[in-house]
Design an enzyme around this catalytic site. Structure first.
Site, PDB file in Angstrom:
ATOM      1  CE1 TYR A 124      -7.996 -59.891  63.649  1.00  0.00           C
ATOM      2  CE2 TYR A 124      -9.494 -61.611  62.922  1.00  0.00           C
ATOM      3  CZ  TYR A 124      -8.332 -61.234  63.565  1.00  0.00           C
ATOM      4  OH  TYR A 124      -7.520 -62.181  64.124  1.00  0.00           O
ATOM      5  CG  HIS A 234     -14.998 -65.507  66.163  1.00  0.00           C
ATOM      6  ND1 HIS A 234     -14.282 -64.363  65.904  1.00  0.00           N
ATOM      7  CD2 HIS A 234     -14.458 -66.453  65.370  1.00  0.00           C
ATOM      8  CE1 HIS A 234     -13.345 -64.611  65.005  1.00  0.00           C
ATOM      9  NE2 HIS A 234     -13.438 -65.870  64.645  1.00  0.00           N
ATOM     10  CG  HIS A 271     -15.122 -71.201  67.119  1.00  0.00           C
ATOM     11  ND1 HIS A 271     -14.315 -72.020  66.354  1.00  0.00           N
ATOM     12  CD2 HIS A 271     -14.617 -69.945  66.987  1.00  0.00           C
ATOM     13  CE1 HIS A 271     -13.350 -71.283  65.807  1.00  0.00           C
ATOM     14  NE2 HIS A 271     -13.508 -70.031  66.167  1.00  0.00           N
ATOM     15  CG  ASP A 322     -10.411 -70.352  63.017  1.00  0.00           C
ATOM     16  OD1 ASP A 322      -9.925 -69.231  62.830  1.00  0.00           O
ATOM     17  OD2 ASP A 322     -10.920 -70.680  64.090  1.00  0.00           O
TER      18      ASP A 322
HETATM   19  C1  NGQ Z   1      -9.482 -64.333  65.667  1.00  0.00           C
HETATM   20  N1  NGQ Z   1      -9.492 -66.656  66.229  1.00  0.00           N
HETATM   21  O1  NGQ Z   1     -10.165 -63.321  65.624  1.00  0.00           O
HETATM   22  O2  NGQ Z   1      -8.592 -64.538  64.837  1.00  0.00           O
HETATM   23  C2  NGQ Z   1      -9.784 -65.348  66.737  1.00  0.00           C
HETATM   24  C3  NGQ Z   1      -8.959 -65.099  67.965  1.00  0.00           C
HETATM   25  C4  NGQ Z   1     -10.391 -63.690  69.497  1.00  0.00           C
HETATM   26  C5  NGQ Z   1     -10.094 -67.716  66.739  1.00  0.00           C
HETATM   27  N2  NGQ Z   1     -10.999 -67.535  67.626  1.00  0.00           N
HETATM   28  C6  NGQ Z   1      -9.199 -63.770  68.589  1.00  0.00           C
HETATM   29  N3  NGQ Z   1      -9.790 -68.924  66.365  1.00  0.00           N
HETATM   30  O3  NGQ Z   1     -11.302 -64.510  69.408  1.00  0.00           O
HETATM   31  O4  NGQ Z   1     -10.425 -62.769  70.303  1.00  0.00           O
HETATM   32 ZN    ZN Z   2     -12.053 -67.073  63.679  1.00  0.00          ZN
END
Ligand code: NGQ
Ligand code: ZN
Length: 456
Positions: A124, A234, A271, A322
């Site tokens: 991203y 996610h 997750h 991750d």
């Molecule tokens: C991420 N990481 O996009 O890198 C996410 C955190 C979110 C994890 N969830 C950011 N482990 O979910 O807003």
């Molecule tokens: Zn992630």
């Protein structure tokens, strides 16, 4: 023999189980051309003792590798996933394209050394730190692809849709500008990756989360992506997301997602930690893969996935590293099982009626789920699949003289030495004698990137 390469394995884990005297041959494209048990040992072919399929890492944010171990200091208030995320964003907003390539190369070499031969990159960091697009909007994605190609790991690149900061169209915050994308922009990146697609690289897409993508955008992305390509999201990682989703929609995240789009076998729900009982059954029945990332979920204080009822319902899963606090499938799978033992106060949870060996169940099921989530022909030593395999260290005390029935248990549940000696990914030797074939060059470029980032 006109194979591009071959290996003669005393013992190899084939789809039907351990077989002996297996001649493995691969073609010039890196596909397995033969996996013949009970073969005579051919002259001039390299030999190995224990060979297993390489693991799929189904969830990666490569840039976060550089932050590993650096967020383990208590702040003034109570630390949480959300305070970690603020630190992670500060870091994410400093990384240049050259640096992301150097970091990803280091990460992928480490993943290979520990037994991953494929990775799904949930990508991203699309824009420059001020939110402006790069001259080539796929610049950062192409850097990830280059790192994977150079290191030799198979890649499923998942450009991420990231449009909102939270439910009900909450506008992005300044620190999220780099991520901004709409469905058309994501599909443009997918199109820019088309010339790179091939047996070692697939391109799917990923709405970041229900927080970051509206349901109209979810549907637009799912419909716009070419058929059969993987879609990852996610979901339900933190209780706060469950509460916000209930508040905004009257539904829990997984049930809401499944109402909004047809969640099927091309989906990977990353997750999916917080599931109500009925959601466990819905997710298992959908054919989607639960993308479990046990070391990151532990590190971030997410909670524990309800593995036992999910497996009883026939649910599929794979593993991902991750945030990359670990680079080892052994550690992910061990934590997956141990988390369950700790909370249930029982032993040997990840099994089913047929497979009673925990390590064998974990390795083969994580391979099947990982392969599905990757959308590539990987995860089995089977003709027509990628030649992705690990040669384990048969001279290590854990494996010296071991019966095949002991090998995976020793590999997953005994000690911390890396038992992966040689790694073949897509028919190329990426690791020899425990070292990546370009380990020093990759480490030098990573060190230079880290020096720059520290100085910035
Ligand atoms: C991420 N990481 O996009 O890198 C996410 C955190 C979110 C994890 N969830 C950011 N482990 O979910 O807003
Ligand atoms: Zn992630």
């Amino acid at each position: 023999m006109n194979a591009a390469g071959a290996l003669f394995a005393r013992h190899a884990l084939l789809p039907e189980g351990w077989r002996h005297d297996v001649l493995l041959e691969w073609d010039a494209h890196g596909d397995l051309a033969a996996a013949t048990p009970d073969a005579p040992a051919p002259a001039g072919v390299e030999r190995a003792t224990y060979v297993v399929p390489g693991m799929v890492n189904l969830h990666s944010h490569a840039f976060q590798r550089a932050l590993g171990g650096l967020t383990e200091r208590a702040g003034d208030g109570q630390d949480s996933f959300w305070t970690w995320r603020a630190l992670m964003y500060r870091f994410a907003n400093r990384i240049s394209p050259d640096q992301v390539e150097a970091i990803a190369a280091q990460l992928y070499a480490e993943c290979l050394r520990h037994g991953y031969t494929a990775v799904c990159e949930f990508h991203y960091l699309h824009r420059a730190p001020d939110g402006a697009p790069y001259a080539a909007p796929a610049e950062m994605a192409l850097r990830i692809a280059r790192a994977a190609q150079a290191g030799g790991i198979g890649l499923t690149l998942l450009p991420v849709l990231y449009a909102w900061a939270g439910f009900q169209d909450m506008p992005l915050r300044p620190e999220q500008r780099r991520f901004r994308s709409d469905p058309d922009q994501v599909l443009d990146i997918v199109a820019a990756l088309e010339p790179l697609r091939g047996p070692q690289l697939e391109a799917g897409a990923a709405p970041h989360s229900l927080r970051a993508a509206s349901s109209a955008q979810l549907r637009a992305l799912a419909q716009g992506l070419p058929a059969g390509r993987p879609l990852h999201i996610h979901v339900a990682e933190q209780q706060a997301e469950v509460a916000q989703c209930l508040d905004a929609t009257g539904r829990r995240p997984v049930e809401y997602l499944m109402e909004q789009v047809a969640v099927d076998a091309r989906w990977c729900l990353v997750h999916a930690t917080h599931l109500a009982d009925h959601e466990v059954g819905m997710l298992a029945a959908s054919g989607a893969v639960a993308g479990l990332c046990p070391t990151t979920e532990a590190n971030l204080g997410d909670g524990l996935f309800p593995l036992e009822p999910y497996l009883q319902a026939g649910g599929r899963f794979g593993i991902g590293s991750d945030s990359h606090v670990s680079h080892s499938p052994v550690e992910e799978l061990r934590w997956l099982e141990y988390g369950q033992r700790l909370v249930l106060q029982r032993r040997n949870i990840a099994v089913d009626g047929r497979q009673r060996d925990v390590a064998a169940f974990l390795w083969t099921q994580a391979l099947a789920g990982g392969a599905q989530a990757a959308g590539r022909r990987v995860g089995q030593l089977r003709v027509g699949h990628r030649a992705d395999l690990l040669v384990l260290d048969d001279l290590h005390p854990n494996l010296d003289g071991a019966d095949t029935g002991e090998v995976l248990g020793r590999f997953l549940f005994c000690g911390n030495d890396n038992l992966v000696r040689d790694v073949l990914a897509g028919g190329r030797w990426a690791v020899r004698g425990g070292r990546h074939v370009d380990q020093d060059g990759i480490a030098r470029r990573y060190a230079a990137a880290m020096r720059e980032l520290r100085a910035a």
